[in-house]
Design a protein around this motif. Sequence first.
Motif, mmCIF file in Angstrom:
data_model
loop_
_atom_site.group_PDB
_atom_site.id
_atom_site.type_symbol
_atom_site.label_atom_id
_atom_site.label_comp_id
_atom_site.label_asym_id
_atom_site.label_seq_id
_atom_site.Cartn_x
_atom_site.Cartn_y
_atom_site.Cartn_z
ATOM 1 N N ASN A 190 0.821 -1.206 0.000
ATOM 2 C CA ASN A 190 0.000 0.000 0.000
ATOM 3 C C ASN A 190 0.860 1.263 0.000
ATOM 4 N N ILE A 196 2.186 1.838 -3.557
ATOM 5 C CA ILE A 196 1.170 2.376 -4.465
ATOM 6 C C ILE A 196 0.909 3.847 -4.159
ATOM 7 N N ASP A 197 0.815 4.195 -2.875
ATOM 8 C CA ASP A 197 0.592 5.599 -2.494
ATOM 9 C C ASP A 197 1.738 6.490 -2.987
ATOM 10 N N GLU A 200 -2.261 -5.856 -7.740
ATOM 11 C CA GLU A 200 -2.603 -4.777 -6.812
ATOM 12 C C GLU A 200 -2.570 -3.421 -7.506
ATOM 13 N N LEU A 201 -1.608 -3.210 -8.395
ATOM 14 C CA LEU A 201 -1.556 -1.962 -9.151
ATOM 15 C C LEU A 201 -2.788 -1.822 -10.045
ATOM 16 N N ALA A 256 -5.869 -1.082 -7.775
ATOM 17 C CA ALA A 256 -5.895 0.242 -7.164
ATOM 18 C C ALA A 256 -5.928 1.377 -8.187
ATOM 19 N N LEU A 257 -5.241 1.188 -9.320
ATOM 20 C CA LEU A 257 -5.025 2.297 -10.246
ATOM 21 C C LEU A 257 -5.621 2.073 -11.632
#
Length: 221
Positions: free
Chosen positions: A17, A20-21, A101-102, A105-106
């Motif tokens: 996390n 990604i942030d 995950e990328l 999230a994006l």
Amino acid sequence: MPAAPAPAPLLDPVALNLLIDELVEHGYSVRPDFLPRQVIAQLNDELTELETRQQLTAAGIGRGREHDLRPDIRGDAIRWLDRNSRAQRAYLEAMNVLKDELNRALYLGLFEYEAHFAHYPVGSFYKKHLDSFRGRGNRLISSVLYLNEDWPRDGGGEIVLYDPEDDSREIARVTPEAGTFVCFLSEQIPHEVLPTHQARASVTGWFRRNSSQGNLVDPAR
């Protein structure tokens, strides 16, 4: 019999996390101790053996007909990962988790991850460049995993990231210490590898989107 405990995840959810942030906020992320030390050590041993057996290939610049060896620009030797070892499979599995995950999230539409070992002999470097030109490539996110244990303060070989709006302004300089994982936007972040004063080992990779053309799905790199 009680069920066997689930294996520990290869990537820590908190670190994921944070990565990604940071990627969203800064266009790059630097995460120490991103993967298990055992995987790092095994990858380093494998690259050392490849170099000892002279099974690495001098890296060039450009692709296809434009590919050329330019030691004045780039001095590393490489070998593409092929999943033929336990360490490679573990690393690529971790990168697949990161890819998912990328995407979650994006919404990047990342299609696959490709990577190679990179060995920089003493005195070698890679001059400032972009990994993908805006709108022309399918590499979206670049990554580097460092393999060298106990990198000395005067060892050189740092990766330097530059401001997308002013490529003379340095925004990060990362020591190539084992376990450090760097990722950044391929089309936006100029970067270079400074001359190294001892052999430098890493795994370099790219998260790619599908660039279908005609009847070819994700044509040749």
